[in-house]
Design an enzyme around this catalytic site. Structure first.
Site, short mmCIF file in Angstrom:
data_model
loop_
_atom_site.label_atom_id
_atom_site.label_comp_id
_atom_site.label_asym_id
_atom_site.label_seq_id
_atom_site.Cartn_x
_atom_site.Cartn_y
_atom_site.Cartn_z
N GLY A 15 -55.50 -38.42 38.31
CA GLY A 15 -54.68 -38.03 39.47
C GLY A 15 -55.49 -37.27 40.50
O GLY A 15 -54.97 -36.38 41.16
N GLY A 18 -54.31 -36.64 44.20
CA GLY A 18 -53.14 -35.80 44.44
C GLY A 18 -53.53 -34.36 44.75
O GLY A 18 -54.71 -33.99 44.67
N MET A 19 -52.54 -33.57 45.09
CA MET A 19 -52.81 -32.17 45.46
C MET A 19 -53.43 -31.41 44.29
O MET A 19 -54.42 -30.69 44.47
CB MET A 19 -51.52 -31.49 45.91
N SER A 111 -44.23 -29.05 34.72
CA SER A 111 -43.59 -28.45 35.88
C SER A 111 -42.52 -27.46 35.41
O SER A 111 -41.97 -27.61 34.32
CB SER A 111 -42.92 -29.57 36.69
N SER A 112 -42.19 -26.50 36.27
CA SER A 112 -41.19 -25.51 35.89
C SER A 112 -39.79 -26.12 35.76
O SER A 112 -38.89 -25.50 35.19
CB SER A 112 -41.15 -24.37 36.91
N CYS A 113 -39.60 -27.35 36.26
CA CYS A 113 -38.26 -27.95 36.16
C CYS A 113 -37.94 -28.44 34.75
O CYS A 113 -36.83 -28.92 34.50
CB CYS A 113 -38.07 -29.06 37.18
N TYR A 140 -37.34 -36.47 35.95
CA TYR A 140 -38.73 -35.99 35.96
C TYR A 140 -38.92 -34.97 34.82
O TYR A 140 -39.92 -35.01 34.11
CB TYR A 140 -38.98 -35.33 37.32
N LYS A 144 -41.52 -34.96 31.64
CA LYS A 144 -42.50 -33.88 31.43
C LYS A 144 -42.31 -33.21 30.07
O LYS A 144 -43.29 -32.81 29.45
CB LYS A 144 -42.40 -32.86 32.57
N PRO A 167 -47.03 -25.46 35.61
CA PRO A 167 -47.11 -24.73 36.88
C PRO A 167 -45.74 -24.55 37.53
O PRO A 167 -44.86 -25.39 37.37
CB PRO A 167 -47.97 -25.64 37.77
N HIS A 183 -41.98 -31.50 49.02
CA HIS A 183 -41.37 -30.25 48.57
C HIS A 183 -41.09 -29.39 49.80
O HIS A 183 -41.48 -29.72 50.92
CB HIS A 183 -42.31 -29.53 47.61
N LYS A 191 -41.65 -29.47 59.90
CA LYS A 191 -40.47 -29.34 60.77
C LYS A 191 -40.70 -28.26 61.82
O LYS A 191 -40.31 -28.42 62.98
CB LYS A 191 -39.24 -28.98 59.94
O1 GFB Z 1 -39.25 -27.97 46.94
P1 GFB Z 1 -37.95 -28.67 46.69
O2 GFB Z 1 -37.80 -30.01 47.31
O3 GFB Z 1 -37.69 -28.85 45.16
O4 GFB Z 1 -36.75 -27.76 47.24
P2 GFB Z 1 -37.11 -27.98 43.94
C1 GFB Z 1 -36.70 -26.38 47.03
C2 GFB Z 1 -35.53 -25.77 47.78
O5 GFB Z 1 -35.82 -25.80 49.18
C3 GFB Z 1 -34.19 -26.47 47.61
C4 GFB Z 1 -34.70 -26.30 49.89
O6 GFB Z 1 -33.17 -25.49 47.54
C5 GFB Z 1 -34.06 -27.27 48.90
O7 GFB Z 1 -32.72 -27.55 49.25
N1 GFB Z 1 -35.14 -26.89 51.16
C6 GFB Z 1 -34.84 -26.38 52.40
C7 GFB Z 1 -35.87 -27.99 51.35
N2 GFB Z 1 -35.33 -27.17 53.35
C8 GFB Z 1 -35.97 -28.18 52.74
C9 GFB Z 1 -36.67 -29.33 53.23
O8 GFB Z 1 -36.79 -29.56 54.43
N3 GFB Z 1 -37.25 -30.13 52.30
C10 GFB Z 1 -37.14 -29.89 50.94
N4 GFB Z 1 -37.75 -30.73 50.08
N5 GFB Z 1 -36.45 -28.84 50.46
C11 GFB Z 1 -38.57 -29.65 42.63
C12 GFB Z 1 -38.26 -30.82 41.75
O9 GFB Z 1 -37.37 -28.97 42.76
O10 GFB Z 1 -39.52 -28.78 42.11
C13 GFB Z 1 -39.48 -31.46 41.22
O11 GFB Z 1 -37.46 -31.74 42.45
C14 GFB Z 1 -40.53 -30.46 40.77
O12 GFB Z 1 -39.10 -32.25 40.17
C15 GFB Z 1 -40.74 -29.35 41.77
O13 GFB Z 1 -40.17 -29.90 39.54
C16 GFB Z 1 -41.69 -28.29 41.27
O14 GFB Z 1 -37.87 -26.71 43.75
O15 GFB Z 1 -35.64 -27.81 44.05
#
Ligand code: GFB
Length: 320
Positions: A15, A18-19, A111-113, A140, A144, A167, A183, A191
């Protein structure tokens, strides 16, 4: 303290585009080892025969398993089959081939999820499988969790020194700025930048802004992984966290400051919040002797510089 010596070893970073993988490659430059990588065109990690053939040819001694299908809350929710199937195949093929071709040491990255949606905070390693998962990313998370169990199973059944690290939410150079897949941090950077270009002052965020997230810079993560590879050899996975969390509204404020927007944060509550909070307990890693170095303000400023250096075209596509 017991240490595993990376000197002279052939170290495969799965990988590497990737980041996380690219940060590991950068970090391994200061170790006396040979880094092995394989591009997606060269090797499809979902193809068991291809993975075995690659291992037979390249003979890695050490493996960092950082290859995965990843994405933010929307991507996870939209492509459950891809998130489950791709990740199961990638980790099963790599871990099995590592055993078959005698890899001495492997680190699986999760992942922490993986933790239950309502796990007590901060989340300790032993919260795994104690309650239901967050539905937006359970596919996911299940993949994991299977990866952690695979590493443990090869340890138990075959005596392999395979370990796992979990992580927290990561950010930094190499992140994905595609709004549908990214994310929260890269999404907000993009944005905010675009709002500024349009002459606007406000930043729109998804959800209520109240969920809390912990953010770790990917260069800190890579350093922690190399550290653990050298000093850790046990069954249980290890959390890699920053130690503090912030609300999404707060992180939006930090991004606005870094980008130079002076308006307000606006919430789009038609979008999901996901897990209310997932602060990792990283005391196990701290006790081993590692702590992070990059603070969130400094890290966000660096991530914005990285974003600015990407071409217009590259900003629209997934680089992770
Ligand atoms: O980072 P994120 O997409 O994933 O969203 P998770 C984190 C929080 O940010 C959520 C809010 O409450 C989103 O609703 N948020 C606000 C946004 N504005 C935005 C935006 O413009 N874009 C996004 N993406 N979020 C992930 C998992 O969960 O965490 C993966 O889906 C993985 O599987 C990762 O485990 C580490 O933190 O909610």
């Amino acid at each position: 303290m017991w240490t595993y010596d990376l000197s002279g070893k052939r170290v495969y970073v799965a990988g590497h585009r990737g980041m996380v993988g690219s940060a590991l490659v950068r970090r391994l430059e200061s170790e006396d080892c040979k880094v092995l990588t394989a591009s997606r065109d060269e090797l499809d990690l979902k193809d068991q025969a291809a993975v075995r053939a690659w291992y037979a040819r390249e003979k890695p001694d050490v493996v960092f398993l950082a290859a995965a299908k990843v994405g933010g809350i929307l991507a996870n929710d939209t492509y459950p089959a891809d998130f489950l199937y791709d990740n199961l195949m990638i980790e099963a093929n790599i871990i099995e081939a590592s055993h078959r071709f005698d890899v001495e040491k492997l680190m699986f990255l999760g992942s922490s999820c993986i933790y239950p949606k309502f796990a007590p905070q901060p989340i300790t390693e032993d919260s795994l499988l104690t309650g239901p998962l967050e539905p937006t990313n359970e596919w996911y998370a299940i993949a994991k969790i299977a990866g952690i169990k695979l590493a443990q199973a090869y340890r138990r059944q075959h005596g392999r020194d395979y370990i796992s690290a979990m992580p927290t939410n990561l950010y930094g150079p190499g992140d994905n700025f595609d709004l549908k897949g990214s994310h929260v941090l890269p999404a907000l950077i993009r944005k905010a930048h675009e709002a500024k270009l349009r002459g606007e002052r406000n930043l729109e965020i998804w959800g209520t802004g109240t969920p809390m997230r912990e953010f770790l810079h990917v260069d800190d993560l890579a350093d922690a992984c190399v550290f653990l590879m050298k000093v850790y050899s046990e069954d249980e996975h290890v959390n890699i966290g920053y130690g503090e969390d912030v609300t999404i509204r707060e992180v939006a404020g930090m991004v606005m400051e870094a980008v130079g927007l002076d308006g307000e944060v606006r919430c789009d509550t038609t979008k999901p919040d996901g897990t209310p909070r997932k602060l990792m307990d990283a005391s196990k890693l701290r006790a081993l002797g590692w702590s992070p170095k990059i603070d969130l303000h400094e890290g966000i400023a660096g991530a914005y510089r990285f974003f600015l250096e990407l071409g217009e075209e590259a900003r629209g596509v997934a680089v992770a």
